[in-house]
Design an enzyme around this catalytic site. Structure first.
Site, PDB file in Angstrom:
ATOM      1  N   GLU A  80       0.247   3.438  19.184  1.00  0.00           N
ATOM      2  CA  GLU A  80      -0.646   2.376  19.642  1.00  0.00           C
ATOM      3  C   GLU A  80       0.187   1.208  20.165  1.00  0.00           C
ATOM      4  O   GLU A  80      -0.341   0.130  20.416  1.00  0.00           O
ATOM      5  CB  GLU A  80      -1.592   1.937  18.535  1.00  0.00           C
ATOM      6  CG  GLU A  80      -0.910   1.456  17.268  1.00  0.00           C
ATOM      7  CD  GLU A  80      -1.897   0.890  16.262  1.00  0.00           C
ATOM      8  OE1 GLU A  80      -2.586  -0.063  16.614  1.00  0.00           O
ATOM      9  OE2 GLU A  80      -1.950   1.432  15.142  1.00  0.00           O
ATOM     10  N   CYS A 112      -3.753   3.756  13.762  1.00  0.00           N
ATOM     11  CA  CYS A 112      -2.773   4.487  12.936  1.00  0.00           C
ATOM     12  C   CYS A 112      -3.149   5.942  12.713  1.00  0.00           C
ATOM     13  O   CYS A 112      -2.420   6.681  12.060  1.00  0.00           O
ATOM     14  CB  CYS A 112      -2.638   3.825  11.574  1.00  0.00           C
ATOM     15  SG  CYS A 112      -2.132   2.130  11.692  1.00  0.00           S
ATOM     16  N   HIS A 234      -1.929   6.620   4.106  1.00  0.00           N
ATOM     17  CA  HIS A 234      -1.467   5.671   5.128  1.00  0.00           C
ATOM     18  C   HIS A 234      -1.135   4.375   4.382  1.00  0.00           C
ATOM     19  O   HIS A 234      -1.971   3.857   3.632  1.00  0.00           O
ATOM     20  CB  HIS A 234      -2.569   5.430   6.163  1.00  0.00           C
ATOM     21  CG  HIS A 234      -2.294   4.243   7.037  1.00  0.00           C
ATOM     22  ND1 HIS A 234      -1.106   4.099   7.716  1.00  0.00           N
ATOM     23  CD2 HIS A 234      -3.024   3.123   7.305  1.00  0.00           C
ATOM     24  CE1 HIS A 234      -1.122   2.951   8.382  1.00  0.00           C
ATOM     25  NE2 HIS A 234      -2.272   2.341   8.144  1.00  0.00           N
ATOM     26  N   LYS A 243      -4.855   0.731  -4.208  1.00  0.00           N
ATOM     27  CA  LYS A 243      -6.252   0.264  -4.151  1.00  0.00           C
ATOM     28  C   LYS A 243      -7.197   1.438  -3.882  1.00  0.00           C
ATOM     29  O   LYS A 243      -8.283   1.512  -4.436  1.00  0.00           O
ATOM     30  CB  LYS A 243      -6.435  -0.763  -3.032  1.00  0.00           C
ATOM     31  CG  LYS A 243      -5.920  -2.162  -3.332  1.00  0.00           C
ATOM     32  CD  LYS A 243      -6.079  -3.006  -2.061  1.00  0.00           C
ATOM     33  CE  LYS A 243      -5.463  -4.370  -2.161  1.00  0.00           C
ATOM     34  NZ  LYS A 243      -6.299  -5.355  -2.831  1.00  0.00           N
TER      35      LYS A 243
HETATM   36  P1  HMG Z   1      -3.386 -12.479   2.425  1.00  0.00           P
HETATM   37  O1  HMG Z   1      -4.736 -13.097   2.620  1.00  0.00           O
HETATM   38  O2  HMG Z   1      -2.213 -13.281   2.821  1.00  0.00           O
HETATM   39  O3  HMG Z   1      -3.153 -12.086   0.929  1.00  0.00           O
HETATM   40  O4  HMG Z   1      -3.375 -11.106   3.235  1.00  0.00           O
HETATM   41  P2  HMG Z   1      -4.130 -12.161  -0.326  1.00  0.00           P
HETATM   42  O5  HMG Z   1      -4.446 -13.568  -0.637  1.00  0.00           O
HETATM   43  O6  HMG Z   1      -5.271 -11.194  -0.170  1.00  0.00           O
HETATM   44  O7  HMG Z   1      -3.133 -11.622  -1.435  1.00  0.00           O
HETATM   45  C1  HMG Z   1      -2.645 -10.315  -1.388  1.00  0.00           C
HETATM   46  C2  HMG Z   1      -2.483  -9.797  -2.805  1.00  0.00           C
HETATM   47  O8  HMG Z   1      -1.428 -10.529  -3.457  1.00  0.00           O
HETATM   48  C3  HMG Z   1      -3.724 -10.012  -3.690  1.00  0.00           C
HETATM   49  O9  HMG Z   1      -3.819  -8.884  -4.525  1.00  0.00           O
HETATM   50  C4  HMG Z   1      -3.350 -11.236  -4.518  1.00  0.00           C
HETATM   51  O10 HMG Z   1      -4.016 -11.314  -5.770  1.00  0.00           O
HETATM   52  C5  HMG Z   1      -1.871 -10.988  -4.722  1.00  0.00           C
HETATM   53  P3  HMG Z   1      -5.154  -7.966  -4.455  1.00  0.00           P
HETATM   54  O11 HMG Z   1      -6.269  -8.807  -4.907  1.00  0.00           O
HETATM   55  O12 HMG Z   1      -5.322  -7.580  -2.996  1.00  0.00           O
HETATM   56  O13 HMG Z   1      -4.840  -6.811  -5.329  1.00  0.00           O
HETATM   57  N1  HMG Z   1      -1.075 -12.188  -5.062  1.00  0.00           N
HETATM   58  C6  HMG Z   1      -0.087 -12.201  -5.972  1.00  0.00           C
HETATM   59  N2  HMG Z   1       0.404 -11.229  -6.777  1.00  0.00           N
HETATM   60  C7  HMG Z   1       1.435 -11.552  -7.606  1.00  0.00           C
HETATM   61  N3  HMG Z   1       1.984 -12.800  -7.674  1.00  0.00           N
HETATM   62  C8  HMG Z   1       1.521 -13.793  -6.892  1.00  0.00           C
HETATM   63  C9  HMG Z   1       0.444 -13.514  -5.992  1.00  0.00           C
HETATM   64  N4  HMG Z   1      -0.242 -14.255  -5.073  1.00  0.00           N
HETATM   65  C10 HMG Z   1      -1.170 -13.432  -4.509  1.00  0.00           C
HETATM   66  N5  HMG Z   1       2.082 -15.033  -6.952  1.00  0.00           N
HETATM   67  C11 HMG Z   1      -3.203  -8.835   3.945  1.00  0.00           C
HETATM   68  C12 HMG Z   1      -2.893  -9.843   2.827  1.00  0.00           C
HETATM   69  C13 HMG Z   1      -2.689  -7.473   3.535  1.00  0.00           C
HETATM   70  C14 HMG Z   1      -4.728  -8.775   4.145  1.00  0.00           C
HETATM   71  C15 HMG Z   1      -2.493  -9.325   5.242  1.00  0.00           C
HETATM   72  O14 HMG Z   1      -1.113  -9.205   5.075  1.00  0.00           O
HETATM   73  C16 HMG Z   1      -2.918  -8.591   6.493  1.00  0.00           C
HETATM   74  O15 HMG Z   1      -3.869  -8.970   7.160  1.00  0.00           O
HETATM   75  N6  HMG Z   1      -2.194  -7.482   6.876  1.00  0.00           N
HETATM   76  C17 HMG Z   1      -2.478  -6.722   8.084  1.00  0.00           C
HETATM   77  C18 HMG Z   1      -3.709  -5.829   7.964  1.00  0.00           C
HETATM   78  C19 HMG Z   1      -3.538  -4.668   7.027  1.00  0.00           C
HETATM   79  O16 HMG Z   1      -2.442  -4.260   6.693  1.00  0.00           O
HETATM   80  N7  HMG Z   1      -4.666  -4.042   6.630  1.00  0.00           N
HETATM   81  C20 HMG Z   1      -4.627  -2.876   5.775  1.00  0.00           C
HETATM   82  C21 HMG Z   1      -5.801  -1.917   5.968  1.00  0.00           C
HETATM   83  S1  HMG Z   1      -6.111  -1.562   7.692  1.00  0.00           S
HETATM   84  C22 HMG Z   1      -4.963  -0.332   8.131  1.00  0.00           C
HETATM   85  O17 HMG Z   1      -4.389   0.252   7.274  1.00  0.00           O
HETATM   86  C23 HMG Z   1      -4.754  -0.110   9.570  1.00  0.00           C
HETATM   87  C24 HMG Z   1      -3.521  -0.752  10.165  1.00  0.00           C
HETATM   88  O18 HMG Z   1      -2.356  -0.048   9.752  1.00  0.00           O
HETATM   89  C25 HMG Z   1      -3.636  -0.813  11.683  1.00  0.00           C
HETATM   90  C26 HMG Z   1      -3.966   0.454  12.445  1.00  0.00           C
HETATM   91  O19 HMG Z   1      -4.732   1.324  12.026  1.00  0.00           O
HETATM   92  O20 HMG Z   1      -3.502   0.525  13.587  1.00  0.00           O
HETATM   93  C27 HMG Z   1      -3.328  -2.179   9.704  1.00  0.00           C
END
Ligand code: HMG
Length: 387
Positions: A80, A112, A234, A243
């Site tokens: 992609e 992906c 993935h 998760k």
């Molecule tokens: P965010 O909003 O910065 O993070 O985004 P958050 O506030 O949701 O925190 C993440 C986790 O860290 C949470 O845990 C927090 O509790 C924890 P969870 O509730 O999720 O289990 N946390 C801590 N843990 C320990 N010590 C601390 C602490 N502080 C917080 N001090 C997000 C995170 C992954 C959403 C962001 O990085 C993002 O948008 N990433 C890109 C999108 C993505 O990867 N999506 C995944 C599913 S989609 C997919 O797989 C397709 C893709 O590959 C694309 C394609 O298909 O082409 C992306």
């Protein structure tokens, strides 16, 4: 029935790496959020002389041999982050690998997920033509932008797989379930270099599609959670696999729960140090599982969950073959990761911004003359030049 599956697999990622604890400090985030909450320790940084073609060629060259090159009929290139809106990356790979002109070359896209579609097409083709093989390459650069929430989940790399009959590593079990649904969780309009993403929505849809396909899979096959030695998910970030699996973990007996959790950790090891590689991620997770799990044996069944935003997902299983361990490049992959050159946050930011996308000027990249890998040398008359 004839056995068709993955005979060879190899991984390539560029030679620069960023420590995410350093990134967290620079971005005023808690390092534990990155390393525990999201589950990423390092990410590959992509210099301007690498792209999906160089990475794909550098992965594929590890598995195309003197013995198998003439059996390859088709090159399927899943990406992609392609380099051209018209011409397939597979054609460049054919040339760079000196493969016969009498092959089919094609590029496919659905976020992906596309690598999995490529494997399924390869399986169907080889089933009809058992003495032929298909080269499937999944290659991508995951780019979200500096100081964005997605930044910690960037990464890059390519996985190349050779699909053949009587495969050495694993056999496809022909038990796929799949689904598609129009969702605005992640996409990249043609004029943008970085994806638009609703990270939390994407995580929710991933979990939902896994659960929905898991129920459908159980209905359509005689499998249950205790049937599997492990899962390859993935992994856009490694916590994502946990998760998804946690949603169904209580279906397993206590001993099986321990085994599945151990093997989930084994499947996350390489991705923790590389980041997301979009199409290739689920197969890097498979490679990591087969490289690190202590308890796998031939005949074991592994479940594979492929997800691509937008969104499309597929769940299927494979069976490990008698000599699977000797076909897994575990040590080679570890060495590739450990020899990467560490860059500071400011070096990473500089490299990130120096990708040259301008086809209108002739310009050289920072490619080095004595490289032993394929590199993108620069633009000439609107063409990308590789060596
Ligand atoms: P965010 O909003 O910065 O993070 O985004 P958050 O506030 O949701 O925190 C993440 C986790 O860290 C949470 O845990 C927090 O509790 C924890 P969870 O509730 O999720 O289990 N946390 C801590 N843990 C320990 N010590 C601390 C602490 N502080 C917080 N001090 C997000 C995170 C992954 C959403 C962001 O990085 C993002 O948008 N990433 C890109 C999108 C993505 O990867 N999506 C995944 C599913 S989609 C997919 O797989 C397709 C893709 O590959 C694309 C394609 O298909 O082409 C992306």
């Amino acid at each position: 029935m004839m056995t068709v599956g993955i005979d060879k697999i190899a991984f390539y990622t560029p030679n620069y790496v960023l420590d995410l604890v350093e990134l967290a400090k620079d971005r005023n985030d808690e390092p534990d959020k990155y390393t525990i909450g999201i589950g990423q320790d390092k990410q590959t940084v992509v210099p301007n002389f690498e792209d999906v073609v160089t990475m794909g060629a550098n992965a594929a060259s590890q598995i195309v041999t003197h013995e198998n090159r003439d059996t390859i009929d088709t090159i399927i290139f899943a990406t992609e982050s392609g380099i051209d809106n018209s011409k397939s990356g597979a054609i460049y790979i054919q040339k760079l690998l000196n493969l016969s002109e009498f092959v089919r070359t094609i590029e496919i896209k659905q976020a992906c997920y596309a690598g999995t579609f490529g494997l399924m097409q390869a399986r169907d083709y080889v089933t009809l033509h058992p003495d032929r093989s298909v080269l499937v390459i999944a290659s991508d650069i995951a780019r979200y932008g500096l100081s964005t929430p997605g930044e910690v989940t960037q990464g890059a790399g390519a996985v190349a797989m050779l699909v053949s009959s009587s495969p050495k590593i694993l056999a496809f079990n022909n038990d796929s379930v799949y689904m598609s649904r129009d969702v605005a969780d992640f996409w990249r309009p043609i004029d943008r270099e970085e994806a638009i993403v609703d990270g939390h929505l994407s995580t929710t849809i991933y979990k939902e599609m896994f659960l929905s396909l898991w129920h459908r899979y159980k209905e359509q096959t005689n499998n249950e959670l205790n049937s599997f030695a492990g899962f390859a998910f993935h992994l856009p970030y490694t916590k994502m696999g946990k998760k998804a699996l946690d949603q169904i973990m209580d279906e397993a007996n206590p001993k099986q729960q321990i085994k599945l959790a151990d093997n989930l950790r084994a499947s996350q090891i390489f991705s923790r140090d590389v980041g997301n590689l979009y199409t290739g991620s689920v197969y890097l997770s498979l490679l990591s599982l087969l490289s690190h799990a202590k308890n796998l044996k031939s005949g074991d069944k592994i479940a594979i969950f492929s997800y691509g935003s937008g969104a499309e997902a597929e769940l299927y299983s494979v069976t490990l073959q008698d000599e699977f361990l000797t076909g897994i490049p575990a040590e080679k992959t570890r060495q590739l990761l450990s020899k990467r050159k560490k860059v500071s946050v400011s070096e990473y930011e500089h490299i990130f911004s120096s990708q040259r996308f301008n086809s209108h000027e002739d310009k050289k990249t920072d490619a080095s003359e004595n490289a032993t890998t394929v590199q993108f040398l620069g633009w000439q008359n609107g063409e990308r030049i590789y060596q």
